[in-house]
Design a protein around this motif. Structure first.
Motif, PDB file in Angstrom:
ATOM      1  N   TYR A  77      28.206  24.722  -6.879  1.00  0.00           N
ATOM      2  CA  TYR A  77      26.988  25.534  -6.898  1.00  0.00           C
ATOM      3  C   TYR A  77      26.428  25.651  -8.311  1.00  0.00           C
ATOM      4  O   TYR A  77      27.136  25.483  -9.295  1.00  0.00           O
ATOM      5  CB  TYR A  77      27.262  26.940  -6.348  1.00  0.00           C
ATOM      6  N   ILE A  78      25.167  25.903  -8.359  1.00  0.00           N
ATOM      7  CA  ILE A  78      24.484  26.351  -9.563  1.00  0.00           C
ATOM      8  C   ILE A  78      23.903  27.698  -9.166  1.00  0.00           C
ATOM      9  O   ILE A  78      23.336  27.837  -8.078  1.00  0.00           O
ATOM     10  CB  ILE A  78      23.385  25.367 -10.007  1.00  0.00           C
ATOM     11  N   VAL A  79      24.063  28.684  -9.996  1.00  0.00           N
ATOM     12  CA  VAL A  79      23.666  30.047  -9.645  1.00  0.00           C
ATOM     13  C   VAL A  79      22.207  30.087  -9.176  1.00  0.00           C
ATOM     14  O   VAL A  79      21.305  29.575  -9.845  1.00  0.00           O
ATOM     15  CB  VAL A  79      23.871  31.005 -10.840  1.00  0.00           C
ATOM     16  N   ASP A  80      22.021  30.674  -8.015  1.00  0.00           N
ATOM     17  CA  ASP A  80      20.684  30.910  -7.471  1.00  0.00           C
ATOM     18  C   ASP A  80      20.206  32.247  -8.026  1.00  0.00           C
ATOM     19  O   ASP A  80      20.693  33.306  -7.623  1.00  0.00           O
ATOM     20  CB  ASP A  80      20.753  30.939  -5.942  1.00  0.00           C
ATOM     21  N   GLU A  81      19.296  32.201  -8.966  1.00  0.00           N
ATOM     22  CA  GLU A  81      18.822  33.422  -9.629  1.00  0.00           C
ATOM     23  C   GLU A  81      18.101  34.363  -8.680  1.00  0.00           C
ATOM     24  O   GLU A  81      17.891  35.525  -8.992  1.00  0.00           O
ATOM     25  CB  GLU A  81      17.940  33.051 -10.816  1.00  0.00           C
ATOM     26  N   TRP A  82      17.709  33.869  -7.519  1.00  0.00           N
ATOM     27  CA  TRP A  82      17.090  34.724  -6.508  1.00  0.00           C
ATOM     28  C   TRP A  82      18.162  35.465  -5.716  1.00  0.00           C
ATOM     29  O   TRP A  82      17.870  36.428  -5.013  1.00  0.00           O
ATOM     30  CB  TRP A  82      16.225  33.892  -5.564  1.00  0.00           C
ATOM     31  N   GLY A  83      19.412  34.985  -5.789  1.00  0.00           N
ATOM     32  CA  GLY A  83      20.533  35.654  -5.157  1.00  0.00           C
ATOM     33  C   GLY A  83      20.703  35.396  -3.673  1.00  0.00           C
ATOM     34  O   GLY A  83      21.611  35.923  -3.055  1.00  0.00           O
ATOM     35  N   LEU A  84      19.876  34.573  -3.106  1.00  0.00           N
ATOM     36  CA  LEU A  84      19.903  34.384  -1.662  1.00  0.00           C
ATOM     37  C   LEU A  84      20.980  33.410  -1.192  1.00  0.00           C
ATOM     38  O   LEU A  84      21.609  33.619  -0.164  1.00  0.00           O
ATOM     39  CB  LEU A  84      18.529  33.897  -1.198  1.00  0.00           C
ATOM     40  N   PHE A  85      21.210  32.339  -1.938  1.00  0.00           N
ATOM     41  CA  PHE A  85      22.113  31.288  -1.485  1.00  0.00           C
ATOM     42  C   PHE A  85      23.291  31.056  -2.415  1.00  0.00           C
ATOM     43  O   PHE A  85      23.812  29.957  -2.502  1.00  0.00           O
ATOM     44  CB  PHE A  85      21.335  29.984  -1.275  1.00  0.00           C
ATOM     45  N   ASN A  86      23.722  32.085  -3.103  1.00  0.00           N
ATOM     46  CA  ASN A  86      24.925  31.981  -3.921  1.00  0.00           C
ATOM     47  C   ASN A  86      26.153  32.054  -3.024  1.00  0.00           C
ATOM     48  O   ASN A  86      26.127  32.717  -1.990  1.00  0.00           O
ATOM     49  CB  ASN A  86      24.980  33.110  -4.951  1.00  0.00           C
ATOM     50  N   PRO A  87      27.247  31.396  -3.452  1.00  0.00           N
ATOM     51  CA  PRO A  87      28.487  31.557  -2.689  1.00  0.00           C
ATOM     52  C   PRO A  87      28.925  33.025  -2.699  1.00  0.00           C
ATOM     53  O   PRO A  87      28.527  33.782  -3.594  1.00  0.00           O
ATOM     54  CB  PRO A  87      29.487  30.701  -3.464  1.00  0.00           C
ATOM     55  N   PRO A  88      29.727  33.424  -1.747  1.00  0.00           N
ATOM     56  CA  PRO A  88      30.208  34.811  -1.720  1.00  0.00           C
ATOM     57  C   PRO A  88      30.846  35.197  -3.056  1.00  0.00           C
ATOM     58  O   PRO A  88      31.609  34.437  -3.640  1.00  0.00           O
ATOM     59  CB  PRO A  88      31.256  34.802  -0.600  1.00  0.00           C
ATOM     60  N   GLY A  89      30.488  36.379  -3.548  1.00  0.00           N
ATOM     61  CA  GLY A  89      31.049  36.897  -4.787  1.00  0.00           C
ATOM     62  C   GLY A  89      30.304  36.504  -6.054  1.00  0.00           C
ATOM     63  O   GLY A  89      30.641  36.978  -7.136  1.00  0.00           O
ATOM     64  N   ILE A  90      29.280  35.670  -5.934  1.00  0.00           N
ATOM     65  CA  ILE A  90      28.511  35.246  -7.110  1.00  0.00           C
ATOM     66  C   ILE A  90      27.174  35.989  -7.102  1.00  0.00           C
ATOM     67  O   ILE A  90      26.378  35.846  -6.184  1.00  0.00           O
ATOM     68  CB  ILE A  90      28.272  33.719  -7.116  1.00  0.00           C
TER      69      ILE A  90
END
Length: 111
Positions: A77-90
């Protein structure tokens, strides 16, 4: 057509967030297919009774879909700054370390 294109799109990339974005679009398209059957019934189409076949196929697809999404690698993953599709806990403000991006250089065939 959307479902087919988004499955291909998700399989063509390694990134967890892109795979999840495609999965969300697939889910939305499948739900729209289900709703269209209800609309046919509501509007009185005589052949709407055959729509149950499509509903059954969507249900079969849903079960396969769950397993498919569970196979996405949350470490890619690359951090999704929108927060919608980050892995759990990110979280969206998580600062990613360079060593967490090592998967980008891998030549394996697992996306």
């Amino acid at each position: 057509m959307v479902i087919q294109a988004k499955i291909s799109g998700a399989e063509a990339v390694k990134l967890y967030d892109i795979k999840m974005e495609n999965a969300a679009i697939i889910r939305k398209a499948a739900r729209e297919i289900m709703v269209s059957g209800h609309q046919l019934e509501f509007l009185g189409f005589s052949d709407a009774k055959y729509y149950k076949i499509i509903r059954n196929q969507i249900e079969d697809f849903r079960l396969l879909f769950i397993d498919w999404v569970a196979g996405f690698n949350p470490k890619h993953y690359i951090v999704d700054e929108w927060g919608l599709f980050n892995p759990p806990g990110i979280s969206p403000d998580y600062v990613q370390r360079d060593d967490e991006l090592d998967f980008l250089d891998e030549d394996d065939e697992d996306n």
